[in-house]
Design an enzyme around this catalytic site. Structure first.
Site, PDB file in Angstrom:
ATOM      1  N   LEU A 166     -12.458   0.570  -3.162  1.00 63.53           N
ATOM      2  CA  LEU A 166     -12.470  -0.673  -3.946  1.00 63.53           C
ATOM      3  C   LEU A 166     -12.272  -0.381  -5.437  1.00 63.53           C
ATOM      4  O   LEU A 166     -12.515  -1.220  -6.284  1.00 63.53           O
ATOM      5  CB  LEU A 166     -13.772  -1.443  -3.703  1.00 63.53           C
ATOM      6  N   GLU A 196       0.842  -1.204   0.000  1.00 63.85           N
ATOM      7  CA  GLU A 196       0.000   0.000   0.000  1.00 63.85           C
ATOM      8  C   GLU A 196       0.868   1.242   0.000  1.00 63.85           C
ATOM      9  O   GLU A 196       1.853   1.321   0.759  1.00 63.85           O
ATOM     10  CB  GLU A 196      -0.896  -0.029   1.243  1.00 63.85           C
ATOM     11  N   GLU A 220      -5.988  10.086 -14.353  1.00 58.34           N
ATOM     12  CA  GLU A 220      -6.003  10.433 -12.920  1.00 58.34           C
ATOM     13  C   GLU A 220      -5.036  11.579 -12.637  1.00 58.34           C
ATOM     14  O   GLU A 220      -5.377  12.537 -11.952  1.00 58.34           O
ATOM     15  CB  GLU A 220      -5.568   9.224 -12.074  1.00 58.34           C
ATOM     16  N   ASP A 255      -4.352   0.453  -9.372  1.00 62.75           N
ATOM     17  CA  ASP A 255      -5.783   0.169  -9.523  1.00 62.75           C
ATOM     18  C   ASP A 255      -6.146  -0.121 -10.977  1.00 62.75           C
ATOM     19  O   ASP A 255      -6.891  -1.059 -11.282  1.00 62.75           O
ATOM     20  CB  ASP A 255      -6.617   1.345  -9.014  1.00 62.75           C
ATOM     21  N   THR A 268       2.839   2.122  -2.170  1.00 63.66           N
ATOM     22  CA  THR A 268       4.145   1.801  -2.744  1.00 63.66           C
ATOM     23  C   THR A 268       4.173   2.074  -4.244  1.00 63.66           C
ATOM     24  O   THR A 268       5.249   2.278  -4.809  1.00 63.66           O
ATOM     25  CB  THR A 268       4.482   0.310  -2.521  1.00 63.66           C
ATOM     26  N   ASP A 269       2.999   2.073  -4.892  1.00 63.96           N
ATOM     27  CA  ASP A 269       3.011   2.139  -6.369  1.00 63.96           C
ATOM     28  C   ASP A 269       3.625   3.436  -6.880  1.00 63.96           C
ATOM     29  O   ASP A 269       4.462   3.430  -7.777  1.00 63.96           O
ATOM     30  CB  ASP A 269       1.636   1.849  -6.990  1.00 63.96           C
ATOM     31  N   SER A 316     -13.778   1.766  -7.657  1.00 63.86           N
ATOM     32  CA  SER A 316     -14.867   1.939  -8.617  1.00 63.86           C
ATOM     33  C   SER A 316     -14.427   2.891  -9.722  1.00 63.86           C
ATOM     34  O   SER A 316     -14.811   2.724 -10.884  1.00 63.86           O
ATOM     35  CB  SER A 316     -16.128   2.458  -7.925  1.00 63.86           C
ATOM     36  N   SER A 317     -13.594   3.881  -9.388  1.00 65.81           N
ATOM     37  CA  SER A 317     -13.156   4.839 -10.418  1.00 65.81           C
ATOM     38  C   SER A 317     -12.237   4.159 -11.431  1.00 65.81           C
ATOM     39  O   SER A 317     -12.384   4.379 -12.638  1.00 65.81           O
ATOM     40  CB  SER A 317     -12.484   6.046  -9.785  1.00 65.81           C
ATOM     41  N   GLY A 331     -16.558   5.079  -3.691  1.00 62.14           N
ATOM     42  CA  GLY A 331     -15.891   5.933  -2.703  1.00 62.14           C
ATOM     43  C   GLY A 331     -15.416   5.185  -1.474  1.00 62.14           C
ATOM     44  O   GLY A 331     -15.215   5.786  -0.426  1.00 62.14           O
TER      45      GLY A 331
END
Ligand code: GLA
Length: 379
Positions: free
Chosen positions: A118, A35, A153, A165, A37-38, A120-121, A115
């Site tokens: 998970l 988390e 994004e 994501d 880290t990307d 969704s975007s 939101g």
């Protein structure tokens, strides 16, 4: 067709009076570990989940229609901090890298909780990117589409997010987690057959919502990491070693942020190795350590997330942690299927006792990434 795919097609027909030319859908994701880290060039280990966003799309005027919100918005326009930003951002990003799109219109329907971390975007972006690619015959690879979604994004929505994501939504395989090196984009599909292992993937949605773009806390973390990397003289924190971090001492939050990233990269690689060996006990311990690091060093947890993790663990979870950006949203736990009812019951009781809003629980299975559901021939 899945339910949301049928709804997208019906909405398209109803709104635009013809059949769509392309129908795609793309899943949300949970991140098992890795988390924040990307965007530091590091490692992530997400899996796609059995919740999706579907897009029915074709040439012509009429705009973007959401079956879920029951509203139609123009295909282009200023940032709204709402759902149309995502498909618009993808079209913008494709144009930015030199692709020409025909006038297009689309209808959307989905069942990814919104939101709540998970993705969704990313699911809307991935489904739109795949559909526009098919409509315009661009023939881009999945990895190129993921990069376009990330560009949307970063450049259109103004969120300096990494590529996890979008990559997960486009490239995951069923019954696998995806180990991704976010710098080289080298990927490895790591088997994750939960049923065979007798493990349930439980997700707790704390109900605490936040908008990544609105409050800037995510971008603030990205900036803190860049400052830490610069102070250490490395391109990205992925290149830093634990021993180096002493050089950061005394300079605000950066030492803790850097420690999280450096240790999380190591935990992610160890988690992938554990998963390859079918060693869920080790994976669980690494997830627990990841949560502690996100809570204490990265400061992205919340009382609701901490409560779920603490109670799930007390009730015998193999491992538990917040998933996604944090600051609210969802946490995950690996539990035995028999323990699901007792864990969710205990968490719901504790939330009520502590005055938190009611949590929502989901059990997910790892599914394959985005797919073209139908495409009209002879265009
Ligand atoms: C969000 C971002 C991802 C990633 C996670 C944290 O989901 O979109 O790129 O940074 O937060 O790991």
């Amino acid at each position: 067709m899945r339910e949301m795919e049928e709804r997208a097609v019906a909405a398209y027909r109803e709104r635009f009076g013809t059949a769509p030319e392309v129908v795609t859908s793309a899943p949300g994701r949970v991140n098992l570990i890795g988390e924040h880290t990307d965007y530091n060039g590091g490692f992530v280990l997400p899996c796609a989940i059995d919740r999706r966003v579907a897009v029915a799309l074709g040439r012509g005027p009429g705009g973007l229609h959401s079956a879920d919100f029951g509203e139609t918005r123009p295909t282009t326009g200023p940032l709204e901090h709402a759902w149309p930003d995502y498909p618009r951002g993808v079209a913008w990003a494709l144009a930015e890298v030199g692709h020409t799109l025909p006038e297009w219109r689309a209808a959307f329907a989905g069942d990814v909780p919104r939101g709540s971390g998970l993705s969704s975007s990313a699911a809307i972006e991935a489904a739109t990117a795949l559909a526009l690619d098919a409509l315009a015959g661009l023939d881009l690879s999945r990895a190129e589409l993921a990069r376009c979604c990330q560009r949307a994004e970063n450049g259109y929505l103004g969120i300096n997010s990494g590529i996890m994501d979008q990559y997960a939504s486009l490239l995951c395989q069923a019954d696998h987690a995806l180990l991704l090196d976010c710098r080289s984009l080298r990927e490895e599909q790591v088997p994750l057959d939960l049923d065979a292992a007798g493990v349930a993937l439980l997700v707790c949605d704390t109900g605490v919502r936040r908008n990544l773009a609105a409050d800037g806390a995510y971008n603030e973390r990205v900036a803190e990491c860049r400052r830490a990397a610069a102070a250490l003289g490395v391109a990205q924190l992925r290149d830093a070693r634990l021993d180096d971090l002493g050089r950061l001492s005394g300079s605000g939050v950066e030492p803790r942020r850097a420690r999280h990233v450096v240790t999380e990269d190591a935990r992610t690689l160890a988690a992938a190795a554990a998963l390859r060996a079918g060693d869920f006990a080790t994976l669980g311990r690494l997830m627990d350590a990841s949560h502690a690091s996100l809570r204490d060093d990265y400061d992205v947890s919340s009382p609701e997330l901490d409560a779920f993790v603490e109670i799930a663990r007390e009730m015998g979870a193999i491992g538990a942690r917040l998933t996604g950006a944090g600051f609210g949203g969802c946490a995950i736990a690996l539990v035995s299927p028999e323990a699901l009812a007792s864990v969710t019951g205990a968490v719901a009781d504790a939330y009520a006792a502590r005055g938190f809003g009611p949590p929502m629980f989901y059990r997910f299975w790892p599914v394959a990434g985005a797919e073209i559901v139908t495409q009209a021939r002879g265009e």
